[in-house]
Motif scaffolding. Structure first.
Motif, PDB file in Angstrom:
ATOM      1  N   LYS A  69      36.597  46.762  38.538  1.00 27.65           N
ATOM      2  CA  LYS A  69      37.997  46.886  38.908  1.00 27.65           C
ATOM      3  C   LYS A  69      38.578  45.501  39.160  1.00 27.65           C
ATOM      4  O   LYS A  69      37.875  44.581  39.599  1.00 27.65           O
ATOM      5  N   PHE A  70      39.869  45.366  38.903  1.00 25.96           N
ATOM      6  CA  PHE A  70      40.522  44.078  39.135  1.00 25.96           C
ATOM      7  C   PHE A  70      42.014  44.308  39.303  1.00 25.96           C
ATOM      8  O   PHE A  70      42.581  45.290  38.809  1.00 25.96           O
ATOM      9  N   SER A  71      42.632  43.407  40.028  1.00 24.81           N
ATOM     10  CA  SER A  71      44.076  43.471  40.235  1.00 24.81           C
ATOM     11  C   SER A  71      44.781  42.760  39.099  1.00 24.81           C
ATOM     12  O   SER A  71      44.172  42.027  38.318  1.00 24.81           O
ATOM     13  N   GLN A  72      46.070  42.980  39.013  1.00 27.45           N
ATOM     14  CA  GLN A  72      46.854  42.303  37.988  1.00 27.45           C
ATOM     15  C   GLN A  72      47.869  41.381  38.640  1.00 27.45           C
ATOM     16  O   GLN A  72      48.203  41.538  39.817  1.00 27.45           O
ATOM     17  N   PRO A  73      48.331  40.374  37.889  1.00 25.66           N
ATOM     18  CA  PRO A  73      49.297  39.443  38.470  1.00 25.66           C
ATOM     19  C   PRO A  73      50.587  40.144  38.849  1.00 25.66           C
ATOM     20  O   PRO A  73      50.923  41.210  38.310  1.00 25.66           O
ATOM     21  N   GLU A  74      51.293  39.572  39.795  1.00 24.22           N
ATOM     22  CA  GLU A  74      52.547  40.170  40.241  1.00 24.22           C
ATOM     23  C   GLU A  74      53.570  40.198  39.112  1.00 24.22           C
ATOM     24  O   GLU A  74      53.536  39.392  38.180  1.00 24.22           O
ATOM     25  N   TYR A  75      54.470  41.129  39.190  1.00 23.40           N
ATOM     26  CA  TYR A  75      55.506  41.262  38.181  1.00 23.40           C
ATOM     27  C   TYR A  75      56.781  41.737  38.868  1.00 23.40           C
ATOM     28  O   TYR A  75      56.716  42.433  39.884  1.00 23.40           O
ATOM     29  N   PRO A  76      57.926  41.356  38.354  1.00 26.14           N
ATOM     30  CA  PRO A  76      59.185  41.847  38.921  1.00 26.14           C
ATOM     31  C   PRO A  76      59.289  43.355  38.744  1.00 26.14           C
ATOM     32  O   PRO A  76      59.000  43.882  37.680  1.00 26.14           O
ATOM     33  N   ARG A  77      59.639  44.048  39.776  1.00 23.51           N
ATOM     34  CA  ARG A  77      59.737  45.504  39.700  1.00 23.51           C
ATOM     35  C   ARG A  77      60.874  45.937  38.774  1.00 23.51           C
ATOM     36  O   ARG A  77      61.870  45.234  38.612  1.00 23.51           O
ATOM     37  N   GLY A  78      60.690  47.113  38.198  1.00 22.51           N
ATOM     38  CA  GLY A  78      61.708  47.668  37.326  1.00 22.51           C
ATOM     39  C   GLY A  78      61.621  47.202  35.889  1.00 22.51           C
ATOM     40  O   GLY A  78      62.408  47.622  35.062  1.00 22.51           O
ATOM     41  N   GLU A  79      60.634  46.331  35.576  1.00 19.83           N
ATOM     42  CA  GLU A  79      60.505  45.848  34.218  1.00 19.83           C
ATOM     43  C   GLU A  79      59.439  46.646  33.468  1.00 19.83           C
ATOM     44  O   GLU A  79      58.457  47.109  34.039  1.00 19.83           O
ATOM     45  N   PHE A  80      59.607  46.779  32.167  1.00 19.74           N
ATOM     46  CA  PHE A  80      58.741  47.596  31.323  1.00 19.74           C
ATOM     47  C   PHE A  80      57.465  46.830  31.003  1.00 19.74           C
ATOM     48  O   PHE A  80      57.504  45.673  30.599  1.00 19.74           O
ATOM     49  N   ARG A  81      56.308  47.509  31.178  1.00 23.30           N
ATOM     50  CA  ARG A  81      55.022  46.861  30.918  1.00 23.30           C
ATOM     51  C   ARG A  81      54.221  47.645  29.883  1.00 23.30           C
ATOM     52  O   ARG A  81      54.278  48.867  29.847  1.00 23.30           O
ATOM     53  N   VAL A  82      53.451  46.922  29.071  1.00 18.41           N
ATOM     54  CA  VAL A  82      52.560  47.509  28.080  1.00 18.41           C
ATOM     55  C   VAL A  82      51.211  46.811  28.183  1.00 18.41           C
ATOM     56  O   VAL A  82      51.147  45.599  28.416  1.00 18.41           O
ATOM     57  N   TYR A  83      50.146  47.599  28.011  1.00 19.16           N
ATOM     58  CA  TYR A  83      48.797  47.044  28.124  1.00 19.16           C
ATOM     59  C   TYR A  83      48.014  47.323  26.843  1.00 19.16           C
ATOM     60  O   TYR A  83      48.233  48.312  26.157  1.00 19.16           O
ATOM     61  N   GLY A  84      47.073  46.441  26.559  1.00 16.41           N
ATOM     62  CA  GLY A  84      46.177  46.631  25.433  1.00 16.41           C
ATOM     63  C   GLY A  84      44.816  46.040  25.761  1.00 16.41           C
ATOM     64  O   GLY A  84      44.695  45.108  26.565  1.00 16.41           O
ATOM     65  N   LEU A  85      43.772  46.594  25.154  1.00 16.51           N
ATOM     66  CA  LEU A  85      42.412  46.127  25.369  1.00 16.51           C
ATOM     67  C   LEU A  85      41.837  45.628  24.053  1.00 16.51           C
ATOM     68  O   LEU A  85      41.934  46.296  23.026  1.00 16.51           O
ATOM     69  N   GLY A  86      41.236  44.439  24.087  1.00 13.41           N
ATOM     70  CA  GLY A  86      40.617  43.873  22.899  1.00 13.41           C
ATOM     71  C   GLY A  86      39.242  43.319  23.210  1.00 13.41           C
ATOM     72  O   GLY A  86      38.791  43.311  24.363  1.00 13.41           O
ATOM     73  N   TYR A  87      38.570  42.838  22.175  1.00 13.04           N
ATOM     74  CA  TYR A  87      37.218  42.300  22.329  1.00 13.04           C
ATOM     75  C   TYR A  87      37.074  41.031  21.512  1.00 13.04           C
ATOM     76  O   TYR A  87      37.346  41.013  20.309  1.00 13.04           O
ATOM     77  N   ASP A  88      36.693  39.955  22.181  1.00 10.40           N
ATOM     78  CA  ASP A  88      36.461  38.668  21.532  1.00 10.40           C
ATOM     79  C   ASP A  88      35.001  38.613  21.107  1.00 10.40           C
ATOM     80  O   ASP A  88      34.103  38.447  21.935  1.00 10.40           O
ATOM     81  N   SER A  89      34.736  38.760  19.810  1.00  9.27           N
ATOM     82  CA  SER A  89      33.360  38.794  19.320  1.00  9.27           C
ATOM     83  C   SER A  89      32.686  37.428  19.377  1.00  9.27           C
ATOM     84  O   SER A  89      31.455  37.348  19.345  1.00  9.27           O
ATOM     85  N   VAL A  90      33.468  36.366  19.452  1.00  4.90           N
ATOM     86  CA  VAL A  90      32.884  35.017  19.532  1.00  4.90           C
ATOM     87  C   VAL A  90      32.257  34.790  20.899  1.00  4.90           C
ATOM     88  O   VAL A  90      31.118  34.306  21.017  1.00  4.90           O
ATOM     89  N   SER A  91      32.982  35.149  21.957  1.00  8.00           N
ATOM     90  CA  SER A  91      32.471  34.953  23.314  1.00  8.00           C
ATOM     91  C   SER A  91      31.864  36.219  23.905  1.00  8.00           C
ATOM     92  O   SER A  91      31.420  36.225  25.050  1.00  8.00           O
ATOM     93  N   ASN A  92      31.841  37.315  23.113  1.00  9.58           N
ATOM     94  CA  ASN A  92      31.325  38.608  23.582  1.00  9.58           C
ATOM     95  C   ASN A  92      31.990  39.011  24.897  1.00  9.58           C
ATOM     96  O   ASN A  92      31.330  39.275  25.901  1.00  9.58           O
ATOM     97  N   ASP A  93      33.313  39.070  24.864  1.00  3.81           N
ATOM     98  CA  ASP A  93      34.071  39.265  26.086  1.00  3.81           C
ATOM     99  C   ASP A  93      35.213  40.243  25.856  1.00  3.81           C
ATOM    100  O   ASP A  93      35.916  40.168  24.842  1.00  3.81           O
ATOM    101  N   PHE A  94      35.399  41.168  26.790  1.00  2.00           N
ATOM    102  CA  PHE A  94      36.552  42.056  26.748  1.00  2.00           C
ATOM    103  C   PHE A  94      37.764  41.354  27.353  1.00  2.00           C
ATOM    104  O   PHE A  94      37.644  40.661  28.373  1.00  2.00           O
ATOM    105  N   LYS A  95      38.922  41.554  26.722  1.00  5.43           N
ATOM    106  CA  LYS A  95      40.141  40.907  27.181  1.00  5.43           C
ATOM    107  C   LYS A  95      41.265  41.938  27.257  1.00  5.43           C
ATOM    108  O   LYS A  95      41.460  42.729  26.328  1.00  5.43           O
ATOM    109  N   VAL A  96      41.983  41.900  28.361  1.00  2.40           N
ATOM    110  CA  VAL A  96      43.095  42.811  28.608  1.00  2.40           C
ATOM    111  C   VAL A  96      44.399  42.055  28.408  1.00  2.40           C
ATOM    112  O   VAL A  96      44.589  40.962  28.958  1.00  2.40           O
ATOM    113  N   VAL A  97      45.293  42.628  27.616  1.00  4.17           N
ATOM    114  CA  VAL A  97      46.605  42.028  27.362  1.00  4.17           C
ATOM    115  C   VAL A  97      47.657  42.802  28.138  1.00  4.17           C
ATOM    116  O   VAL A  97      47.676  44.039  28.107  1.00  4.17           O
ATOM    117  N   ARG A  98      48.501  42.084  28.861  1.00  4.50           N
ATOM    118  CA  ARG A  98      49.629  42.722  29.540  1.00  4.50           C
ATOM    119  C   ARG A  98      50.915  42.061  29.075  1.00  4.50           C
ATOM    120  O   ARG A  98      51.069  40.842  29.151  1.00  4.50           O
TER     121      ARG A  98
END
Length: 360
Positions: A124-153
């Motif tokens: 589990k992890f928190s996300q950076p602060e954001y101004p309220r009332g603004e539209f947010r979208v999230y996506g999940l990807g995987y960096d095969s070079v560093s073998n790391d999951f990355k979350v896009v906001r």
């Protein structure tokens, strides 16, 4: 006296184990220290995932109830559609925000969670602060070079300012801003993940303002950590009603026409415009609005129908059958995922839940 079984070569043991589902592999860690070392070795984990993706095995769907805390795994392969109640690492209602290589991104208010339901590991992890009332979208990807999951906001402001883009790196357990983007967001949802990169539909201005614009496909490159445009299919009516998704390992576009005829396009060679192929046509609005998810073993296409139920469409017979889901999941968010041994938190310590809940 029983004869001892002959010792198999290591290569044959590796090949056999890499084709098995995750659940027995977790048990087989207790067979011996060599098997424990093999099953937890990074090369084996990658090979197991590659086998599953190549042979379309160990694939399931995950569905979250919009009204309760329940999350379910659906084995959609005919003739039986087994539904399992999953133990979720969250105490509140969850939202499914994406899936990649067996890891699912969950949202619970201002907290996010990377979760591999097959091996009961999460972070589990928190996300950076954001101004309220603004539209947010999230996506999940995987960096095969560093073998790391990355979350896009992606945060779209209420004004005409560029969208703000942050990325969470699982291994570093930190967020960073990767820039902004002066496109207008078109498609909601968690993004179509192909080659470890989430993709969305955006509107690009053609006259310096959004009064005249066209749709484009943008991907977030999880290795270089930047946006890039992806070639779109050369189809008539591109700027009409379309949706972006993925089917198996291909980027997919569903094009809806006013006469009820729906066309499914796939990019068979990623990044190559000429490889866009008209895969099949659904005539007369048979399925209503739909989005393909994956293939069943019998060649049928598993679809989300009208954003509230599941069905398997047979392109050859132009027919589909519905897959029963728990009543509390109607209208809930869902995603396809492949069972894998990948850890959602890199080298960090895992938290495990070993209780297998009942099957329905």
């Amino acid at each position: 006296m029983e004869e001892e079984l002959p010792n198999l070569p290591d290569g044959i043991i590796f090949d056999i184990l890499s084709r098995l589902p995750v659940k027995p592999l977790c048990r087989f860690k207790s067979v011996s220290k060599p098997w424990l070392a093999l099953i937890t070795e990074p090369h084996f984990i990658k090979s197991h995932l590659t086998q599953s993706m190549k042979n379309h095995t160990n694939h399931k769907l995950i569905i979250a109830s919009p009204t309760s805390h329940s999350v379910y795994s659906v084995d959609y392969q005919p003739p039986d559609h087994t539904i399992a109640d999953l133990e979720v690492p969250c105490t509140f209602n969850v939202e499914i925000m994406g899936s990649c290589n067996g890891v699912v991104l969950l949202g619970t208010g201002d907290e996010l969670c990377l979760w591999n339901p097959s091996i009961r590991m999460y972070r589990k992890f928190s996300q950076p602060e954001y101004p309220r009332g603004e539209f947010r979208v999230y996506g999940l990807g995987y960096d095969s070079v560093s073998n790391d999951f990355k979350v896009v906001r992606i945060v779209m402001p209420e004004s005409n300012d560029p969208c703000d883009v942050h990325m969470f790196t699982s291994k570093l357990s930190s967020w960073k801003q990767i820039g902004d983007i002066a496109y207008s967001f078109y498609q909601e949802g968690d993004g179509a993940v192909v080659n470890g990169m989430p993709h969305w539909l955006w509107m690009r201005s053609t006259d310096g303002s959004l009064s005249v614009s066209s749709k484009v496909i943008l991907a977030v490159d999880t290795t270089e950590e930047k946006f890039r445009e992806v070639p779109q299919p050369n189809c008539e009516g591109w700027d009409k009603h379309i949706d972006l998704g993925f089917l198996s390992e291909w980027l997919c576009v569903v094009q809806y026409h006013q006469d009820g005829t729906d066309v499914v396009w796939v990019m068979k060679e990623y990044g190559v415009k000429e490889s866009w192929t008209k895969l099949f046509v659904v005539p007369n609005g048979l399925c209503g609005f739909f989005m393909p998810l994956c293939y069943a073993k019998d060649g049928g296409v598993v679809m989300v129908l009208e954003a509230k139920e599941l069905g398997i469409y047979n392109p050859k017979e132009n027919s589909y059958v519905c897959i029963g889901i728990p009543p509390d999941c109607v209208g809930g968010l869902m995603a396809s995922y492949v069972e894998s041994l990948l850890s959602p938190h890199g080298g960090n310590r895992a938290k495990r839940r070993w209780i297998w809940k009942r099957k329905r």
